[in-house]
Scaffold this active site. Structure first.
Site, PDB file in Angstrom:
ATOM      1  CG  ASP A   1      41.759  42.068  37.637  1.00  0.00           C
ATOM      2  OD1 ASP A   1      42.697  42.157  38.457  1.00  0.00           O
ATOM      3  OD2 ASP A   1      41.771  41.295  36.670  1.00  0.00           O
TER       4      ASP A   1
ATOM      5  CG  HIS B   1      45.364  44.241  44.541  1.00  0.00           C
ATOM      6  ND1 HIS B   1      45.159  43.844  45.829  1.00  0.00           N
ATOM      7  CD2 HIS B   1      44.974  43.201  43.769  1.00  0.00           C
ATOM      8  CE1 HIS B   1      44.667  42.618  45.825  1.00  0.00           C
ATOM      9  NE2 HIS B   1      44.552  42.202  44.582  1.00  0.00           N
TER      10      HIS B   1
HETATM   11  P1  GDP Z   1      42.029  44.662  42.110  1.00  0.00           P
HETATM   12  O1  GDP Z   1      42.857  43.538  41.589  1.00  0.00           O
HETATM   13  O2  GDP Z   1      40.687  44.213  42.592  1.00  0.00           O
HETATM   14  O3  GDP Z   1      42.727  45.520  43.124  1.00  0.00           O
HETATM   15  O4  GDP Z   1      41.722  45.612  40.845  1.00  0.00           O
HETATM   16  P2  GDP Z   1      42.790  46.087  39.713  1.00  0.00           P
HETATM   17  O5  GDP Z   1      43.612  47.175  40.272  1.00  0.00           O
HETATM   18  O6  GDP Z   1      43.490  44.913  39.130  1.00  0.00           O
HETATM   19  O7  GDP Z   1      41.797  46.595  38.573  1.00  0.00           O
HETATM   20  C1  GDP Z   1      40.892  47.602  38.785  1.00  0.00           C
HETATM   21  C2  GDP Z   1      41.209  48.748  37.788  1.00  0.00           C
HETATM   22  O8  GDP Z   1      40.130  49.657  37.777  1.00  0.00           O
HETATM   23  C3  GDP Z   1      42.407  49.582  38.186  1.00  0.00           C
HETATM   24  O9  GDP Z   1      43.041  50.038  37.019  1.00  0.00           O
HETATM   25  C4  GDP Z   1      41.819  50.745  38.964  1.00  0.00           C
HETATM   26  O10 GDP Z   1      42.601  51.926  38.909  1.00  0.00           O
HETATM   27  C5  GDP Z   1      40.524  50.938  38.213  1.00  0.00           C
HETATM   28  N1  GDP Z   1      39.397  51.440  39.023  1.00  0.00           N
HETATM   29  C6  GDP Z   1      39.048  51.099  40.287  1.00  0.00           C
HETATM   30  N2  GDP Z   1      37.899  51.688  40.620  1.00  0.00           N
HETATM   31  C7  GDP Z   1      37.511  52.424  39.553  1.00  0.00           C
HETATM   32  C8  GDP Z   1      36.371  53.232  39.279  1.00  0.00           C
HETATM   33  O11 GDP Z   1      35.459  53.400  40.094  1.00  0.00           O
HETATM   34  N3  GDP Z   1      36.314  53.809  38.033  1.00  0.00           N
HETATM   35  C9  GDP Z   1      37.300  53.644  37.098  1.00  0.00           C
HETATM   36  N4  GDP Z   1      37.160  54.259  35.920  1.00  0.00           N
HETATM   37  N5  GDP Z   1      38.370  52.889  37.337  1.00  0.00           N
HETATM   38  C10 GDP Z   1      38.470  52.269  38.537  1.00  0.00           C
HETATM   39  P1  IMO Z   2      43.471  40.224  41.651  1.00  0.00           P
HETATM   40  O1  IMO Z   2      43.896  40.086  43.094  1.00  0.00           O
HETATM   41  C1  IMO Z   2      42.256  38.450  37.833  1.00  0.00           C
HETATM   42  C2  IMO Z   2      43.315  34.254  37.203  1.00  0.00           C
HETATM   43  C3  IMO Z   2      44.502  34.084  36.258  1.00  0.00           C
HETATM   44  C4  IMO Z   2      44.278  32.683  35.768  1.00  0.00           C
HETATM   45  C5  IMO Z   2      43.696  31.966  36.987  1.00  0.00           C
HETATM   46  C6  IMO Z   2      44.683  31.202  37.844  1.00  0.00           C
HETATM   47  O2  IMO Z   2      44.262  41.194  40.865  1.00  0.00           O
HETATM   48  O3  IMO Z   2      42.000  40.405  41.535  1.00  0.00           O
HETATM   49  P2  IMO Z   2      47.041  31.480  39.076  1.00  0.00           P
HETATM   50  O4  IMO Z   2      48.005  32.628  39.185  1.00  0.00           O
HETATM   51  O5  IMO Z   2      46.477  31.103  40.385  1.00  0.00           O
HETATM   52  O6  IMO Z   2      47.629  30.298  38.374  1.00  0.00           O
HETATM   53  O7  IMO Z   2      45.806  32.011  38.172  1.00  0.00           O
HETATM   54  O8  IMO Z   2      43.095  32.987  37.770  1.00  0.00           O
HETATM   55  N1  IMO Z   2      43.636  35.182  38.302  1.00  0.00           N
HETATM   56  C7  IMO Z   2      43.222  36.449  38.338  1.00  0.00           C
HETATM   57  N2  IMO Z   2      42.489  37.174  37.472  1.00  0.00           N
HETATM   58  N3  IMO Z   2      42.684  39.016  38.982  1.00  0.00           N
HETATM   59  C8  IMO Z   2      43.411  38.287  39.870  1.00  0.00           C
HETATM   60  O9  IMO Z   2      43.823  38.762  41.051  1.00  0.00           O
HETATM   61  C9  IMO Z   2      43.721  36.954  39.568  1.00  0.00           C
HETATM   62  N4  IMO Z   2      44.411  35.976  40.200  1.00  0.00           N
HETATM   63  C10 IMO Z   2      44.340  34.901  39.416  1.00  0.00           C
HETATM   64  O10 IMO Z   2      44.488  35.035  35.231  1.00  0.00           O
HETATM   65  O11 IMO Z   2      43.353  32.657  34.739  1.00  0.00           O
HETATM   66 MG    MG Z   3      43.872  42.957  39.863  1.00  0.00          MG
END
Ligand code: GDP
Ligand code: IMO
Ligand code: MG
Length: 433
Positions: free
Chosen positions: A44, A72
């Site tokens: 994340d 994502h």
């Molecule tokens: P990923 O799993 O790595 O693609 O990340 P996620 O989408 O799960 O979580 C990142 C969150 O942060 C999302 O809600 C994005 O919209 C938000 N985000 C990403 N970059 C920024 C930033 O620079 N500032 C803020 N405020 N939010 C961001």
């Molecule tokens: P992105 O791509 C955050 C965490 C889960 C759990 C552990 C194992 O959005 O960054 P699984 O599904 O493999 O049984 O999960 O890893 N986890 C993540 N946490 N972002 C992710 O992906 C994650 N993918 C798995 O919450 O604790």
């Molecule tokens: Mg994510």
């Protein structure tokens, strides 16, 4: 002995007809380089947003590992999109999206996501495993069971689904039985699932590719720009992460080669995505976690709720031990530092720089979880900037204390920061070089 000489048709593409004298020269010409985006912490970090940014320039965008446990987010023109299986970049390009053999593909999820995104689907590899919709495991996406049966060699692949369906059905029933004996409370409607899978088979048949030949052609044929979107993150990697609290695939750079079938010399830029603080979903050691008002502030300002599971993300300070470790494994060529704006409200910002165990500094990131639970973090405290950075669009717009924070991270990790995120939207990403 019958003749075993390869005919020109048996040779891999690109080697037909070359004279021995030119082999060395040909081998040196390794084709295009792929650009890779990887998470450097516990997920994340904002990988989706970075991929979306780079996607305008890509011909092919691919996923190489993980499944729909990834979540994502991309925000464009105020509209929020979330991706779990399809690469995030597809909303803004005409690029082809490809789902590599290393991914476990939950087929209903794939079609649902394609529907939501103006029918922009993804081409899965023949060698990918169609993940079961089991509703078990930590993200309840059946990721663990799918990769377990792959490793146990009882799994089924898309190429099996597309060949003899009777044979597939027999093996599917055995697999379901195996899962049921592992998870006794699990109810699987085997006949119903088989019926649905038969339908899905016909829908995906025209989309499926032999990933090895597809990637080879993309790398060596008419030049193509290939972007790879990592899922999950370094510390969730099955080998290098905080085992056993990890996912079931390699989320570090090696997973790009094994999950797509490409040689390491075709890896070009490897961008590490780093959140300006740290979050973690689920259980496991988290040395810089702040179970206090700082953690609450990061959680609420950062809207730290899981995209996939809806769970609250645990929050803490940035941890440079983690980043240096992730860089050792991945060889980042540059970093994207996201969510700097979330720190805008703080008087001072702390950064974990080293660990102590039993009063002595340890120069490594511990492999053992019991040890990681016990480490004491040594922090450096940097001045906060107490100013709104969300409108910053270039380096000079950032307060000097924020610039100082970025330089501090660069110097301690030994990798340049190429982008700084100051908001959710696509345009709130400052490019530094
Ligand atoms: P990923 O799993 O790595 O693609 O990340 P996620 O989408 O799960 O979580 C990142 C969150 O942060 C999302 O809600 C994005 O919209 C938000 N985000 C990403 N970059 C920024 C930033 O620079 N500032 C803020 N405020 N939010 C961001
Ligand atoms: P992105 O791509 C955050 C965490 C889960 C759990 C552990 C194992 O959005 O960054 P699984 O599904 O493999 O049984 O999960 O890893 N986890 C993540 N946490 N972002 C992710 O992906 C994650 N993918 C798995 O919450 O604790
Ligand atoms: Mg994510």
């Amino acid at each position: 002995m019958s003749g075993t000489r390869a005919s020109s048709n048996d040779r891999p593409p690109g080697t037909g007809g070359i004279k021995r004298g030119r082999l060395q020269q040909e081998a040196a010409a390794t084709g295009s380089r792929v650009t890779v985006v990887l998470g450097a912490q516990w997920g994340d970090e904002g990988k989706g947003k970075v991929v979306d940014l780079l996607a305008t320039d890509a011909d092919i965008i691919s996923r190489c590992q993980g499944g729909n446990n990834a979540g994502h987010t991309v925000v464009v023109d105020g509209r929020e999109y979330d991706f779990h299986l399809l690469p995030s970049g597809i909303i803004n390009t005409k690029a082809l999206s490809f789902i590599g053999n290393g991914v476990v593909v939950h087929l209903p999820g794939l079609f649902e996501e394609a529907e939501k995104n103006e029918k922009k689907g993804g081409c899965p590899s023949l060698r990918a495993h169609p993940g079961p919709a089991l509703g078990i495991g930590t993200t309840r996406k059946g990721i663990g069971p799918a990769y377990s049966s792959k490793a146990a060699r009882t799994g089924l692949r898309i190429c099996d689904l597309l060949s003899d369906f009777d044979e597939f059905s027999t093996r599917f029933k055995n697999l379901a039985h195996q899962h049921q004996s592992m998870f006794p409370t699990l109810e699987v409607d085997v006949e119903g699932q088989l019926k649905r899978l038969k339908g899905f088979a016909e829908r995906i048949r025209p989309m499926v590719r032999d990933g090895v030949y597809f990637m080879y052609e993309a790398l060596h044929g008419t030049p193509k720009k290939i972007l790879v979107e990592g899922a999950n993150a370094a510390l969730l990697d099955i080998d290098f992460g905080t085992y056993p609290f990890v996912t079931s695939s390699n989320c570090t750079v090696g997973g790009v080669c094994t999950g797509l079938g490409i040689p390491p010399q075709n890896i070009g830029e490897v961008y590490g995505v780093v959140k300006a603080y740290t979050t973690r979903v689920g259980i496991g050691a988290f040395p810089t976690e702040q179970i206090n008002e700082i953690g609450d502030l990061l959680q609420s300002r950062g809207h730290e709720w899981g995209v996939t599971t809806g769970r609250k993300r645990r929050c803490g300070w940035l941890d440079l031990m983690i980043l240096r470790y992730a860089h050792m494994v991945n060889g980042f060529t540059a970093l994207a530092l996201t969510k700097l704006d979330i720190l805008d409200a703080l008087d001072e910002v702390k950064v974990g720089v080293s660990y102590k165990l039993n009063g002595k500094r340890i120069p490594y990131f511990p492999a053992n979880q019991e040890i990681l639970q016990k480490v004491e973090v040594e922090y450096e405290t940097l001045p906060g900037w107490k100013a709104d950075t969300t409108g910053a669009r270039k380096w000079e717009d950032l307060p000097p204390q924020a610039q100082n924070y970025i330089r501090f991270v660069e110097n301690h990790v030994g990798v340049a920061v190429k982008w700084v995120g100051v908001g959710k939207s696509r345009d709130s990403m400052i490019q530094l070089f």
